[in-house]
Write a protein that holds these residues in place. Structure first.
Motif, PDB file in Angstrom:
ATOM      1  N   THR A 113       0.908  -1.161  -0.007  1.00 29.52           N
ATOM      2  CA  THR A 113       0.028   0.143  -0.010  1.00 29.52           C
ATOM      3  C   THR A 113       0.892   1.358   0.014  1.00 29.52           C
ATOM      4  OG1 THR A 113      -1.878  -1.120   1.265  1.00 29.52           O
ATOM      5  CG2 THR A 113      -1.681   1.427   1.253  1.00 29.52           C
ATOM      6  N   ARG A 114       0.431   2.207  -0.971  1.00 29.95           N
ATOM      7  CA  ARG A 114       1.264   3.438  -0.979  1.00 29.95           C
ATOM      8  C   ARG A 114       0.645   4.401   0.217  1.00 29.95           C
ATOM      9  NH1 ARG A 114       0.617   6.838  -6.379  1.00 29.95           N
ATOM     10  NH2 ARG A 114      -1.550   7.000  -5.523  1.00 29.95           N
ATOM     11  N   GLY A 115       1.531   4.828   1.031  1.00 35.34           N
ATOM     12  CA  GLY A 115       1.144   5.713   2.319  1.00 35.34           C
ATOM     13  C   GLY A 115       1.630   6.809   1.742  1.00 35.34           C
ATOM     14  N   MET A 116       0.854   7.903   2.729  1.00 36.30           N
ATOM     15  CA  MET A 116       1.334   9.277   2.718  1.00 36.30           C
ATOM     16  C   MET A 116       1.317   9.827   3.793  1.00 36.30           C
ATOM     17  SD  MET A 116       1.406  10.447  -0.838  1.00 36.30           S
ATOM     18  CE  MET A 116       0.938   9.762  -2.512  1.00 36.30           C
ATOM     19  N   PRO A 117       2.187  11.006   3.888  1.00 36.68           N
ATOM     20  CA  PRO A 117       2.300  11.782   5.404  1.00 36.68           C
ATOM     21  C   PRO A 117       1.093  12.423   5.630  1.00 36.68           C
ATOM     22  CG  PRO A 117       3.765  12.666   3.828  1.00 36.68           C
ATOM     23  CD  PRO A 117       3.235  11.521   3.168  1.00 36.68           C
ATOM     24  N   ILE A 118      -0.056  11.939   5.839  1.00 36.35           N
ATOM     25  CA  ILE A 118      -1.410  12.675   5.968  1.00 36.35           C
ATOM     26  C   ILE A 118      -1.823  12.506   7.389  1.00 36.35           C
ATOM     27  CG2 ILE A 118      -3.741  12.950   5.324  1.00 36.35           C
ATOM     28  CD1 ILE A 118      -3.084  11.883   2.643  1.00 36.35           C
ATOM     29  N   GLY A 120      -3.778  11.863  10.552  1.00 40.13           N
ATOM     30  CA  GLY A 120      -4.865  11.054  10.956  1.00 40.13           C
ATOM     31  C   GLY A 120      -5.066   9.666  10.055  1.00 40.13           C
ATOM     32  N   LEU A 121      -4.456   9.689   9.145  1.00 38.76           N
ATOM     33  CA  LEU A 121      -4.627   8.570   8.094  1.00 38.76           C
ATOM     34  C   LEU A 121      -4.458   7.184   8.940  1.00 38.76           C
ATOM     35  CD1 LEU A 121      -5.292   7.969   5.177  1.00 38.76           C
ATOM     36  CD2 LEU A 121      -2.783   8.032   4.526  1.00 38.76           C
ATOM     37  N   ALA A 122      -3.103   7.197   9.398  1.00 36.22           N
ATOM     38  CA  ALA A 122      -3.010   5.756   9.869  1.00 36.22           C
ATOM     39  C   ALA A 122      -4.070   5.354  11.232  1.00 36.22           C
ATOM     40  CB  ALA A 122      -1.568   5.628  10.503  1.00 36.22           C
ATOM     41  N   LEU A 237      -7.626  15.980  -3.433  1.00 38.36           N
ATOM     42  CA  LEU A 237      -6.590  15.142  -2.545  1.00 38.36           C
ATOM     43  C   LEU A 237      -7.144  15.207  -1.101  1.00 38.36           C
ATOM     44  CD1 LEU A 237      -3.420  16.859  -3.852  1.00 38.36           C
ATOM     45  CD2 LEU A 237      -4.159  14.598  -4.393  1.00 38.36           C
ATOM     46  N   LEU A 238      -6.783  14.200  -0.547  1.00 40.61           N
ATOM     47  CA  LEU A 238      -7.133  14.156   0.980  1.00 40.61           C
ATOM     48  C   LEU A 238      -6.041  14.854   1.703  1.00 40.61           C
ATOM     49  CD1 LEU A 238      -8.925  12.884   3.435  1.00 40.61           C
ATOM     50  CD2 LEU A 238      -7.191  10.865   3.141  1.00 40.61           C
ATOM     51  N   THR A 239      -6.215  15.945   2.410  1.00 43.70           N
ATOM     52  CA  THR A 239      -5.009  16.470   3.109  1.00 43.70           C
ATOM     53  C   THR A 239      -4.989  16.176   4.562  1.00 43.70           C
ATOM     54  OG1 THR A 239      -6.420  18.359   3.364  1.00 43.70           O
ATOM     55  CG2 THR A 239      -5.285  18.326   1.507  1.00 43.70           C
ATOM     56  N   SER A 240      -6.070  15.633   5.044  1.00 43.88           N
ATOM     57  CA  SER A 240      -6.128  15.593   6.403  1.00 43.88           C
ATOM     58  C   SER A 240      -7.144  14.403   6.919  1.00 43.88           C
ATOM     59  CB  SER A 240      -6.253  16.870   7.411  1.00 43.88           C
ATOM     60  OG  SER A 240      -6.314  16.468   8.670  1.00 43.88           O
ATOM     61  N   ALA A 241      -6.892  13.522   7.759  1.00 45.04           N
ATOM     62  CA  ALA A 241      -7.960  12.617   8.355  1.00 45.04           C
ATOM     63  C   ALA A 241      -8.206  12.967   9.760  1.00 45.04           C
ATOM     64  CB  ALA A 241      -7.659  11.334   7.727  1.00 45.04           C
ATOM     65  N   ASP A 243      -8.869  13.382  13.460  1.00 40.50           N
ATOM     66  CA  ASP A 243     -10.275  13.178  14.272  1.00 40.50           C
ATOM     67  C   ASP A 243     -11.410  12.665  13.337  1.00 40.50           C
ATOM     68  OD1 ASP A 243      -9.202  14.607  16.510  1.00 40.50           O
ATOM     69  OD2 ASP A 243      -9.453  16.540  15.659  1.00 40.50           O
ATOM     70  N   GLY A 244     -11.015  11.962  12.426  1.00 38.14           N
ATOM     71  CA  GLY A 244     -12.071  11.265  11.446  1.00 38.14           C
ATOM     72  C   GLY A 244     -12.573  12.305  10.521  1.00 38.14           C
ATOM     73  N   VAL A 245     -12.049  13.517  10.377  1.00 37.84           N
ATOM     74  CA  VAL A 245     -12.763  14.305   9.358  1.00 37.84           C
ATOM     75  C   VAL A 245     -11.801  14.568   7.962  1.00 37.84           C
ATOM     76  CG1 VAL A 245     -13.123  16.620   8.842  1.00 37.84           C
ATOM     77  CG2 VAL A 245     -13.647  15.858  11.350  1.00 37.84           C
ATOM     78  N   ALA A 246     -12.355  13.733   7.079  1.00 44.97           N
ATOM     79  CA  ALA A 246     -11.744  13.902   5.769  1.00 44.97           C
ATOM     80  C   ALA A 246     -11.675  15.337   5.151  1.00 44.97           C
ATOM     81  CB  ALA A 246     -12.250  12.974   4.760  1.00 44.97           C
ATOM     82  N   ALA A 247     -10.473  15.901   5.263  1.00 39.92           N
ATOM     83  CA  ALA A 247     -10.518  17.448   4.588  1.00 39.92           C
ATOM     84  C   ALA A 247      -9.675  17.288   3.309  1.00 39.92           C
ATOM     85  CB  ALA A 247      -9.635  18.168   5.579  1.00 39.92           C
ATOM     86  N   LEU A 248     -10.523  17.695   2.383  1.00 40.54           N
ATOM     87  CA  LEU A 248      -9.983  17.720   0.682  1.00 40.54           C
ATOM     88  C   LEU A 248      -9.521  18.902   0.480  1.00 40.54           C
ATOM     89  CD1 LEU A 248     -13.074  15.691  -0.607  1.00 40.54           C
ATOM     90  CD2 LEU A 248     -10.908  14.941   0.664  1.00 40.54           C
ATOM     91  N   SER A 249      -8.490  18.838  -0.767  1.00 42.38           N
ATOM     92  CA  SER A 249      -7.647  20.023  -1.168  1.00 42.38           C
ATOM     93  C   SER A 249      -8.860  21.039  -1.941  1.00 42.38           C
ATOM     94  CB  SER A 249      -6.830  19.559  -2.143  1.00 42.38           C
ATOM     95  OG  SER A 249      -7.251  18.841  -3.233  1.00 42.38           O
ATOM     96  N   ASP A 250      -9.981  20.809  -2.049  1.00 36.43           N
ATOM     97  CA  ASP A 250     -11.174  21.572  -2.765  1.00 36.43           C
ATOM     98  C   ASP A 250     -12.001  22.329  -1.723  1.00 36.43           C
ATOM     99  OD1 ASP A 250     -12.786  19.797  -1.632  1.00 36.43           O
ATOM    100  OD2 ASP A 250     -13.713  19.177  -3.394  1.00 36.43           O
TER     101      ASP A 250
END
Length: 436
Positions: A113-118, A120-122, A237-241, A243-250
């Motif tokens: 799996t390709r991970g990203m330094p986002i 809350g993702l893990a 893009l997903l920029t943050s997760a 607290d379970g909130v999916a923040a997107l680049s838009d």
């Protein structure tokens, strides 16, 4: 002395290469050892149907020791290869690590799996690459519906009924579609939940989905998903997760109880860590003969190898099951030829096309110039992948699952307790201590 062949990885390439050796080499001529972290091969295209409950999860995997009698199957990981010494460091699932000697090595570790330094993702997301993750998602979706039906808190209810999938490739699209189908079927057992309360979001970084298909099929799929109430977010893009909130680049922020990360994979780092030649993205540099470039007694194929595509000069074969299986079959023959001092054959295979299942008896398919959508695309998807399922036994079991799912409604029982069977026992012990 018999040649010792070490196959690292038990996916498509590892399994089919080993099967080829079993057919082409007489017993006793070679000693074959195959190493895999799980000890079974997973038929990846059916993970979504396993998550959706259309196929029994056990029928999506094939145990290596059952398929490869007479070969040594080790469950664990190869963490380093010293090819000059022809030795590999092996870490079993239990016990200390030790070294495996070999004469010829086959690198078939595939991708991870390709991970990203986002943020809350893990903590808040789940991947979609293994059968364990597929089973977890099935239980999780059903658990979210049960949680929503059991609370009067509107915020908790809204969060439980919000599902976000990141990645518009085959894995992401099919995972979302099958989870939605599972949820729609399960709603009949939750009369307090209206279908309109369920929120589905698909996030894709590029401007299109299903890139291996013709663009118009991707456009059709977006339309079909949106008709089913899916919010398809392109160029996002997903920029943050956190607290379970999916923040997107838009600028969108989605408070979700289910976040699935299906944004692709990357080659296994084993080759690079072992000093073998790799390209800019970490794939083993392979030749058209499926040998490792410039390295004797080493072969590679599949997702983790940069294999030249002779049908498209200057390009490399795509990381998919179609190429992996075909490369593995040639690799088995080339290994035998190599052992016997014969000339090797080049891998040349024109891409046949791809298919995707969208649940709800919908799908898309592209085989050569034939393009199918809707119900015909769904049938093509099932027929295409059934043909690639290893062994007649597994084909029959998958067909039986499909027949039963056509005759009866899919099971909607949530078995999340299977993932942590010790929790009830530990709770009982705690209660005993309190009572004492």
């Amino acid at each position: 002395m018999n040649k010792r062949i070490l196959i690292i990885g038990g996916g498509y390439v590892g399994l089919y290469t080993a099967l080829g050796l079993r057919r082409l080499v007489r017993r006793g001529e070679v000693d074959v050892t195959i190493v895999d972290p799980r000890g079974y091969m997973t038929y990846q295209p059916f993970l979504a149907e396993a998550a959706g409950g259309a196929i029994e999860p056990r029928h999506v995997v094939a145990p290596l020791n059952r398929l490869l009698p007479g070969m040594r199957v080790l469950t664990g990981r190869v963490t380093n290869v010293d090819h000059d010494a022809r030795r590999a460091r092996f870490e079993p699932v239990r016990g200390p690590a030790y070294e495996l000697g070999y004469d010829i090595v086959v690198l078939a570790a595939g991708s991870i799996t390709r991970g990203m330094p986002i943020a809350g993702l893990a903590e808040h997301a789940v991947g979609f690459k293994t059968i364990g993750e597929a089973v977890h998602l099935r239980n999780h979706v059903l658990g979210q519906l049960a949680a929503a039906a059991s609370t009067d808190d509107p915020a908790i209810r809204r969060r439980a009924l919000t599902f976000v999938v990141v990645g518009g490739g085959f894995s992401g699209v099919e995972a979302l579609a099958e989870m939605q189908g599972l949820a729609d079927d399960a709603l009949r057992y939750h009369p307090r939940i209206e279908r309109a309360e369920l929120n589905w979001t698909l996030v894709e970084a590029k401007g299109a989905i299903l890139p291996e298909l013709a663009p118009e099929l991707g456009v059709w799929t977006i339309g079909a998903l949106r008709e089913r109430g899916v919010d398809v977010r392109l160029n996002a893009l997903l920029t943050s997760a956190a607290d379970g909130v999916a923040a997107l680049s838009d600028g969108t922020a989605v408070d979700t109880g289910t976040l699935v990360w299906a944004a692709g994979g990357r080659p296994s780092p084993l080759a690079a860590d072992s000093g073998l030649p790799v390209d800019a993205i970490g794939r083993v540099k392979a030749t058209a003969y499926l040998t490792v470039e410039g390295i004797p007694d080493a072969f590679a194929a599949g997702d983790g190898a940069a294999v030249p595509d002779l049908t498209r000069p200057g390009e490399f074969t795509a990381p998919n099951a179609q190429h992996a299986v075909r490369q593995a079959k040639l690799l088995g023959r080339n290994l035998v030829a190599y052992l016997k001092g014969r000339s090797l054959k080049e891998y040349r295979h024109a891409y046949l096309g791809s298919v995707a299942g969208l649940g709800h008896h919908q799908g898309v398919a592209q085989v050569y110039r034939i393009r199918l959508t809707g119900f015909l695309g769904w049938l093509a998807h099932r027929a295409y992948h059934l043909a690639w399922v290893p062994t007649f036994n597994h084909k029959a079991r998958v067909l039986a699952d499909w027949a039963l799912s056509g005759l009866f409604r899919r099971e909607a029982v949530q078995l999340g307790g299977l993932e942590h069977p010790e929790s009830d026992f530990q709770e009982a012990l705690r209660e005993h201590v309190k009572a004492a």
